[in-house]
Design an enzyme around this catalytic site. Structure first.
Site, PDB file in Angstrom:
ATOM      1  N   ASP A  40       0.838  -1.354   0.024  1.00 23.21           N
ATOM      2  CA  ASP A  40      -0.068   0.093   0.075  1.00 23.21           C
ATOM      3  C   ASP A  40       0.801   1.425   0.071  1.00 23.21           C
ATOM      4  OD1 ASP A  40      -1.776   2.217   0.509  1.00 23.21           O
ATOM      5  OD2 ASP A  40      -2.412   1.230   2.399  1.00 23.21           O
ATOM      6  N   THR A  63      10.732 -12.417   1.095  1.00 29.47           N
ATOM      7  CA  THR A  63      11.625 -13.231   1.152  1.00 29.47           C
ATOM      8  C   THR A  63      11.234 -14.745   0.768  1.00 29.47           C
ATOM      9  OG1 THR A  63      11.533 -13.585   3.408  1.00 29.47           O
ATOM     10  CG2 THR A  63      13.143 -12.159   2.592  1.00 29.47           C
ATOM     11  N   ASP A 103      22.305 -12.251  -2.928  1.00 30.88           N
ATOM     12  CA  ASP A 103      23.061 -13.008  -4.021  1.00 30.88           C
ATOM     13  C   ASP A 103      22.398 -13.573  -4.872  1.00 30.88           C
ATOM     14  OD1 ASP A 103      22.193 -14.371  -1.871  1.00 30.88           O
ATOM     15  OD2 ASP A 103      23.108 -16.286  -2.319  1.00 30.88           O
ATOM     16  N   TYR A 126      11.948 -14.267  -7.180  1.00 34.90           N
ATOM     17  CA  TYR A 126      12.738 -13.631  -6.103  1.00 34.90           C
ATOM     18  C   TYR A 126      13.874 -12.691  -6.537  1.00 34.90           C
ATOM     19  CZ  TYR A 126      15.288 -12.727  -1.756  1.00 34.90           C
ATOM     20  OH  TYR A 126      15.993 -12.098  -0.786  1.00 34.90           O
TER      21      TYR A 126
HETATM   22  N1  LIG Z   1      17.044 -14.539   4.530  1.00 31.90           N
HETATM   23  C1  LIG Z   1      18.117 -14.652   3.610  1.00 31.90           C
HETATM   24  O1  LIG Z   1      18.645 -15.684   3.813  1.00 31.90           O
HETATM   25  C2  LIG Z   1      18.406 -13.638   2.894  1.00 31.90           C
HETATM   26  C3  LIG Z   1      19.337 -13.826   1.886  1.00 31.90           C
HETATM   27  C4  LIG Z   1      20.027 -12.711   1.244  1.00 31.90           C
HETATM   28  C5  LIG Z   1      19.339 -11.482   1.258  1.00 31.90           C
HETATM   29  N2  LIG Z   1      18.192 -11.165   2.246  1.00 31.90           N
HETATM   30  C6  LIG Z   1      17.700  -9.864   2.177  1.00 31.90           C
HETATM   31  O2  LIG Z   1      17.930  -9.486   3.756  1.00 31.90           O
HETATM   32  C7  LIG Z   1      16.904  -8.811   3.831  1.00 31.90           C
HETATM   33  C8  LIG Z   1      16.394  -9.149   5.460  1.00 31.90           C
HETATM   34  O3  LIG Z   1      15.903 -10.289   5.224  1.00 31.90           O
HETATM   35  P1  LIG Z   1      15.469 -11.258   6.445  1.00 31.90           P
HETATM   36  O4  LIG Z   1      16.196 -12.554   6.318  1.00 31.90           O
HETATM   37  O5  LIG Z   1      15.422 -10.358   7.580  1.00 31.90           O
HETATM   38  O6  LIG Z   1      13.848 -11.506   5.868  1.00 31.90           O
HETATM   39  P2  LIG Z   1      12.446 -11.938   6.959  1.00 31.90           P
HETATM   40  O7  LIG Z   1      12.819 -12.539   8.275  1.00 31.90           O
HETATM   41  O8  LIG Z   1      11.849 -12.578   6.001  1.00 31.90           O
HETATM   42  O9  LIG Z   1      11.829 -10.559   7.345  1.00 31.90           O
HETATM   43  C9  LIG Z   1      11.094  -9.933   6.203  1.00 31.90           C
HETATM   44  C10 LIG Z   1       9.990  -8.861   6.669  1.00 31.90           C
HETATM   45  O10 LIG Z   1       9.433  -8.133   5.795  1.00 31.90           O
HETATM   46  C11 LIG Z   1       8.286  -8.245   6.165  1.00 31.90           C
HETATM   47  N3  LIG Z   1       7.369  -7.933   5.079  1.00 31.90           N
HETATM   48  C12 LIG Z   1       6.979  -8.876   3.952  1.00 31.90           C
HETATM   49  N4  LIG Z   1       5.846  -8.450   3.375  1.00 31.90           N
HETATM   50  C13 LIG Z   1       5.544  -7.422   3.891  1.00 31.90           C
HETATM   51  C14 LIG Z   1       4.475  -6.401   3.671  1.00 31.90           C
HETATM   52  N5  LIG Z   1       3.530  -6.453   2.442  1.00 31.90           N
HETATM   53  N6  LIG Z   1       4.352  -5.294   4.384  1.00 31.90           N
HETATM   54  C15 LIG Z   1       5.104  -5.038   5.465  1.00 31.90           C
HETATM   55  N7  LIG Z   1       5.883  -6.113   5.574  1.00 31.90           N
HETATM   56  C16 LIG Z   1       6.302  -7.036   4.884  1.00 31.90           C
HETATM   57  C17 LIG Z   1       7.793  -9.407   6.750  1.00 31.90           C
HETATM   58  O11 LIG Z   1       6.741  -9.299   7.581  1.00 31.90           O
HETATM   59  P3  LIG Z   1       6.027 -10.606   8.413  1.00 31.90           P
HETATM   60  O12 LIG Z   1       6.906 -11.016   9.672  1.00 31.90           O
HETATM   61  O13 LIG Z   1       4.721 -10.093   8.858  1.00 31.90           O
HETATM   62  O14 LIG Z   1       5.955 -11.729   7.380  1.00 31.90           O
HETATM   63  C18 LIG Z   1       9.058  -9.786   7.712  1.00 31.90           C
HETATM   64  O15 LIG Z   1       9.151  -9.335   8.963  1.00 31.90           O
HETATM   65  C19 LIG Z   1      15.886  -8.734   2.943  1.00 31.90           C
HETATM   66  O16 LIG Z   1      15.950  -7.553   1.999  1.00 31.90           O
HETATM   67  C20 LIG Z   1      16.037  -9.816   2.183  1.00 31.90           C
HETATM   68  O17 LIG Z   1      15.701  -9.926   0.895  1.00 31.90           O
HETATM   69  C21 LIG Z   1      17.772 -12.320   3.042  1.00 31.90           C
END
Ligand SMILES: NC(=O)c1ccc[n+]([C@@H]2O[C@H](COP(=O)([O-])OP(=O)(O)OC[C@H]3O[C@@H](n4cnc5c(N)ncnc54)[C@H](OP(=O)(O)O)[C@@H]3O)[C@@H](O)[C@H]2O)c1
Length: 306
Positions: A40, A63, A103, A126
Site C-alpha cells: 500500500d 523473502t 546474492d 525473487y
Molecule cells: N534471509 C536470507 O537468507 C536472505 C538472503 C539474502 C538477502 N536477504 C535480504 O535481507 C533482508 C532481510 O531479510 P530477513 O531474513 O530479515 O527477511 P525476513 O525474516 O523474511 O523478514 C522480512 C520482513 O518483511 C516483512 N514483510 C514482508 N512483506 C511485507 C508487506 N507486504 N508489508 C510489510 N512488511 C512485509 C515481513 O513481515 P512478516 O513478519 O509479517 O511476514 C518480515 O517481517 C531482505 O531484504 C532480504 O531480501 C535475506
C-alpha cells in the site's frame, strides 16, 4: 535523529530492534506488516511524510523464494516498488536509505567472488524482484545534488537471526533424525542478522558514499559445510541430538529440486565495503562466518532454543 525501520518482525528487523536499543537518544519508529502493508504505497508515503525520518533502514522484503514463482506481482510490489518509493523520499528530503539485496541477483556461474559491478542475471522471480529493487533505488538518486541524500544497498546472503532459517531447520531435524542429506555444491557465506544490523547502523550514521556493497562475513562454505558446523557446535554446547555429524550426507543440488532455481556460486567480494568502512574510520575487519555461526548456535543452546 529520526530513524524508520521497516520489517520489524523479520530476522534483520529484530536485530535492528536489539542494536538500536543502544541509541536511546534516537527517535525510532518500527513498522511491521500490521502498521503498514508495504504493498500500500499511499499509506507508506503518508507515514514517511508525517514521521519525516532522516534515516530509513529497510529490513522488510518479500523473502519466500519458492512462493515468489507464483506471486510475482506481490514480490515486485514489496521488493521493487516499495523500496523505490522510500528511496525517492530520501533523495528528495536529504535522508539516508539503507536497503538490502541478495546474492540471488547473480546467476551463480563460475567460482569467483562477485564484485558489485558484475552484471546481474537472476535465475528466479525473487532474484528478479530484488534486482528491480536495486535499479529502482539507484535510479531514485540519479542527478540528486543534496549532499545529505544518500543510499547504500547491502547485498547479503544466507541470513540467520531470530526467525526461521537454515540453521534452525538443521537443528530441528537433527533432534528427530539420525541421517540428513544436505547440498554440497552450492557455495556462499552465512550472514548473522545481528552482525549485519550493527554494521548497517554504524554505516548509516556516517556520511557514507552511495552505492551497492556486498555485506557478508569472511570465508565461504556450502550448505553441507554449514550443517556440519552447526551440528558440531550444538554437540559442543551440550545439546542432545539424534544426528551425528558423520551422518550428514553430502548431495548435489540436482538431488534436491526446488521450485525456484538457486545460484550455485554465491561468493561475493566484500573489499569495497571494507575499504569504505576504513575510509570512514570504522572497524573494517570482518569476522569469519564460522565464528559467528558458532556463537549463534551456542546462544541458542544457552537459551534452550534448540
Ligand atoms: N534471509 C536470507 O537468507 C536472505 C538472503 C539474502 C538477502 N536477504 C535480504 O535481507 C533482508 C532481510 O531479510 P530477513 O531474513 O530479515 O527477511 P525476513 O525474516 O523474511 O523478514 C522480512 C520482513 O518483511 C516483512 N514483510 C514482508 N512483506 C511485507 C508487506 N507486504 N508489508 C510489510 N512488511 C512485509 C515481513 O513481515 P512478516 O513478519 O509479517 O511476514 C518480515 O517481517 C531482505 O531484504 C532480504 O531480501 C535475506
Amino acid at each position: 535523529m529520526k530513524i524508520l525501520v521497516t520489517g520489524k518482525d523479520g530476522q534483520l528487523g529484530k536485530a535492528f530492534q536489539t542494536e538500536l536499543g543502544k541509541f536511546p537518544q534516537a527517535e525510532i519508529r518500527y513498522l511491521g506488516r500490521h502498521d503498514c502493508d508495504l504493498a500500500d504505497l499511499d499509506t507508506l508515503e503518508s507515514i514517511l511524510e508525517v514521521f519525516a525520518p532522516r534515516i530509513i533502514l529497510n529490513a522488510a522484503a518479500y523473502t519466500a523464494v519458492d512462493r515468489a514463482e507464483q506471486e510475482e506481482e506481490l514480490a515486485f510490489a514489496i521488493n521493487a516498488d516499495a523500496p523505490a518509493l522510500m528511496a525517492r523520499y530520501c533523495a528528495n528530503h536529504g535522508a539516508s536509505f539503507l536497503h538490502y539485496s541478495t546474492d540471488y541477483v547473480f546467476d551463480g556461474s563460475g567460482s569467483d567472488f562477485y564484485l558489485e559491478d558484475h552484471p546481474v542475471n537472476p535465475l528466479g522471480i525473487y532474484g528478479k524482484s530484488k534486482a528491480a529493487g536495486e535499479s529502482g533505488v539507484t535510479e531514485a538518486f540519479l542527478g540528486v545534488t543534496n549532499p545529505h541524500a544518500r543510499y547504500a544497498i547491502f547485498r547479503t546472503s544466507w541470513v540467520y537471526g531470530e526467525g526461521a532459517n537454515f540453521i534452525r531447520t538443521i537443528l530441528r531435524l537433527a533432534k528427530d533424525r539420525n541421517e540428513l542429506k544436505v547440498i554440497v555444491d552450492q557455495f556462499g557465506v552465512p550472514t548473522s542478522a545481528q552482525w549485519l544490523a550493527a554494521l548497517s547502523i554504524q554505516f548509516a550514521l556516517q556520511d557514507f558514499p552511495s552505492g551497492i556493497y556486498h555485506a557478508v562475513p569472511q570465508g565461504e562454505t556450502t550448505w553441507y559445510g554449514l550443517a556440519c558446523a552447526v551440528v558440531q557446535q550444538a554437540q559442543l554446547s551440550g545439546v542432545n541430538l539424534l544426528l551425528e555429524r558423520d551422518h550428514i550426507r553430502a548431495i548435489p543440488a540436482t538431488e534436491y529440486p526446488l521450485p525456484a532455481p538457486r545460484p550455485m556460486n554465491s561468493r561475493m567480494s566484500t573489499q569495497k565495503l571494507q575499504k569504505a568502512l576504513d575510509n570512514l574510520g570504522l572497524v573494517s575487519k570482518f569476522p569469519q562466518w564460522d565464528e559467528l555461526v558458532r556463537a549463534y548456535v551456542s546462544e541458542l543452546a544457552k537459551n534452550q532454543l534448540i
